[in-house]
Design a protein around this motif. Structure first.
Motif, PDB file in Angstrom:
ATOM      1  N   PRO A 158       6.989  -6.468  -4.267  1.00 47.83           N
ATOM      2  CA  PRO A 158       5.816  -5.650  -3.875  1.00 47.83           C
ATOM      3  C   PRO A 158       4.808  -6.851  -3.405  1.00 47.83           C
ATOM      4  O   PRO A 158       4.268  -6.381  -2.017  1.00 47.83           O
ATOM      5  N   VAL A 159       4.630  -8.000  -3.438  1.00 45.13           N
ATOM      6  CA  VAL A 159       3.642  -8.986  -3.149  1.00 45.13           C
ATOM      7  C   VAL A 159       3.962  -9.083  -1.555  1.00 45.13           C
ATOM      8  O   VAL A 159       3.167  -9.296  -0.640  1.00 45.13           O
ATOM      9  N   TYR A 160       5.336  -9.254  -1.532  1.00 47.74           N
ATOM     10  CA  TYR A 160       5.855  -9.366   0.180  1.00 47.74           C
ATOM     11  C   TYR A 160       5.338  -8.226   1.173  1.00 47.74           C
ATOM     12  O   TYR A 160       4.840  -8.405   2.139  1.00 47.74           O
ATOM     13  N   LYS A 161       5.513  -7.074   0.757  1.00 46.44           N
ATOM     14  CA  LYS A 161       5.396  -5.950   1.349  1.00 46.44           C
ATOM     15  C   LYS A 161       3.720  -5.940   1.710  1.00 46.44           C
ATOM     16  O   LYS A 161       3.302  -5.470   2.650  1.00 46.44           O
ATOM     17  N   THR A 162       2.910  -6.043   0.722  1.00 48.32           N
ATOM     18  CA  THR A 162       1.627  -6.215   0.582  1.00 48.32           C
ATOM     19  C   THR A 162       1.074  -7.339   1.798  1.00 48.32           C
ATOM     20  O   THR A 162       0.255  -6.760   2.704  1.00 48.32           O
ATOM     21  N   TYR A 163       1.920  -8.356   2.010  1.00 51.94           N
ATOM     22  CA  TYR A 163       1.545  -9.436   2.997  1.00 51.94           C
ATOM     23  C   TYR A 163       1.873  -8.776   4.239  1.00 51.94           C
ATOM     24  O   TYR A 163       1.169  -9.061   5.149  1.00 51.94           O
ATOM     25  N   ILE A 164       2.923  -8.332   4.378  1.00 51.50           N
ATOM     26  CA  ILE A 164       3.425  -7.839   5.695  1.00 51.50           C
ATOM     27  C   ILE A 164       2.419  -6.864   6.137  1.00 51.50           C
ATOM     28  O   ILE A 164       2.121  -6.737   7.366  1.00 51.50           O
ATOM     29  N   ASP A 165       2.126  -5.857   5.346  1.00 50.08           N
ATOM     30  CA  ASP A 165       1.009  -4.889   5.735  1.00 50.08           C
ATOM     31  C   ASP A 165      -0.335  -5.519   6.207  1.00 50.08           C
ATOM     32  O   ASP A 165      -1.047  -4.980   7.170  1.00 50.08           O
TER      33      ASP A 165
END
Length: 409
Positions: A158-165
């Motif tokens: 999930p932290v990767y998706k947060t960064y992508i956003d």
């Protein structure tokens, strides 16, 4: 009889020359990639000469840095991660894809310690993960963000998706732009357009559009190609200038090799992800073709390209050559470019293999990171460093596409 003997001897020599085995492209590419794996520690080194595997192990009173450049968070690391992911997929060898996964995990598992201690007034030399913590310009997030998306396809933390956003918001809403929407930099002069920034934005935007289904990201990426061409394309030379001074309304003096390479790679990365039915796809293919035909006459007899593309007294440079090889071979492999142009890529690759890759897999003659300058001598005098990480990703990508073509042929 003498003539017949001479003819037979000539035919024998010619057949012998043809029969010589070609270099094993896979072995060459793996040598470069394996050197990277062997020399990336994913650790921290303290001023007490101690090595720490985790940031939480570093005492508050110890100054520490990321142990090596290959473990750091900077745009060439993103380019390398993308290439290693592509290599792992192409060769079906997990260790290369796992390198990229480990690199991203190393950053996300450790940056928060430095962020928290910074807030408490503890400062570290070298600012570990500074660009991850404080995203300010496209260099900080574009290429690395693109590599996070590639890793996220396999490791969906999930932290990767947060960064992508976060990166989507930065490029779409925060990064400075000219009134016409062109991405630009606030320094060293307001507002400056760098050719490099087409790569620092488009590969991420294209991947993010595909990941999220947000077609506005595709539209922005296509628009950026047209904007950058408007400001940087030199019709007379058939090349891109490195930068454009918005305040002076003037291009820079140098057709710097790597800037042209960044632009060409960006177009290819866009085409890799742009839906076939997108109205801008044919336009991007046309822009890519025009650039390839523009740079082709500047290729040297060795197959290599020069640091300043139209100045043959500048040195032959590895990273830009690899970028052109990758882009041209990829375009042929995907059917965007007629296959007769593959010889440009093959000669470039053979020049890199012959002159620029050492026996241990290190790369020679890679220009170090480069700012902009109003004088051409600046570009002539940019140093090269052995195995500088600006060249690693492009060389691996170039090798993959050459392998693809030669396998088909």
């Amino acid at each position: 009889m003498k003539k017949l003997t001479s003819l037979c001897l000539g035919l024998t020599l010619a057949a012998g020359a043809i029969a010589q085995p070609a270099p094993d492209d896979a072995a060459i590419v793996k040598k470069v990639a394996d050197y990277v794996i062997a020399h990336t520690a994913f650790t921290f080194t303290g001023d007490n000469q101690q090595t720490y595997r985790k940031s939480t192990d570093i005492p508050d009173n110890v100054q520490a840095r990321i142990s090596d450049q290959l473990s750091s968070w900077h745009y060439p690391n993103g380019v390398l991660n993308i290439a290693m992911t592509d290599l792992g997929r192409y060769l079906n060898e997990a260790k290369y894809s796992q390198f990229a996964q480990q690199h991203i995990a190393f950053a996300f598992d450790n940056y928060q310690v430095f962020e928290a201690r910074s807030k408490k007034g503890i400062k570290y030399k070298g600012f570990p993960f500074n660009q991850l913590i404080h995203t300010r310009v496209l260099d900080d997030c574009g290429a690395m963000g693109a590599s996070v998306i590639d890793v996220y396809q396999t490791v969906q933390r999930p932290v990767y998706k947060t960064y992508i956003d976060k990166v989507i918001r930065h490029i779409s809403q925060v990064q400075e732009r000219l009134p016409d929407g062109t991405l630009c930099r606030p320094n060293p002069f307001r507002w400056t357009i760098w050719g490099d920034d087409l790569y620092m934005s488009i590969p991420f935007l294209a991947r993010a559009g595909k990941l999220t289904g947000n077609t506005a990201l595709f539209d922005d990426a296509v628009a950026q190609v047209h904007h950058f061409t408007k400001y940087l394309w030199d019709e007379k030379a058939g090349l891109y200038a490195h930068y454009y001074y918005e305040d002076l309304k003037r291009q820079g003096p140098a057709h710097w090799g790597r800037a042209n390479g960044w632009i060409m790679m960006a177009k290819v990365q866009l085409l890799n992800n742009l839906p076939d039915n997108h109205p801008g796809k044919k336009e991007i293919i046309a822009e890519l073709t025009r650039q390839i035909l523009g740079v082709a006459p500047y290729q040297s007899a060795s197959g290599l390209f020069h640091q300043v593309l139209d100045r043959t007294d500048s040195y032959t440079e590895t990273s830009c050559t690899a970028m052109f090889v990758y882009a041209i071979a990829r375009a042929v492999n995907e059917g965007w470019l007629d296959k007769r142009y593959i010889t440009i890529a093959e000669r470039g690759w053979d020049g890199i293999v012959k002159e620029k890759i050492q026996a241990d897999g290190q790369l020679k003659d890679v220009c170090i990171g480069t700012n902009i300058s109003a004088d051409i001598a600046f570009y002539y005098n940019r140093p090269t460093e052995l195995n500088d990480f600006h060249g690693l990703g492009p060389v691996i990508e170039a090798g993959i596409e050459i392998m693809r073509y030669r396998k088909k042929s």
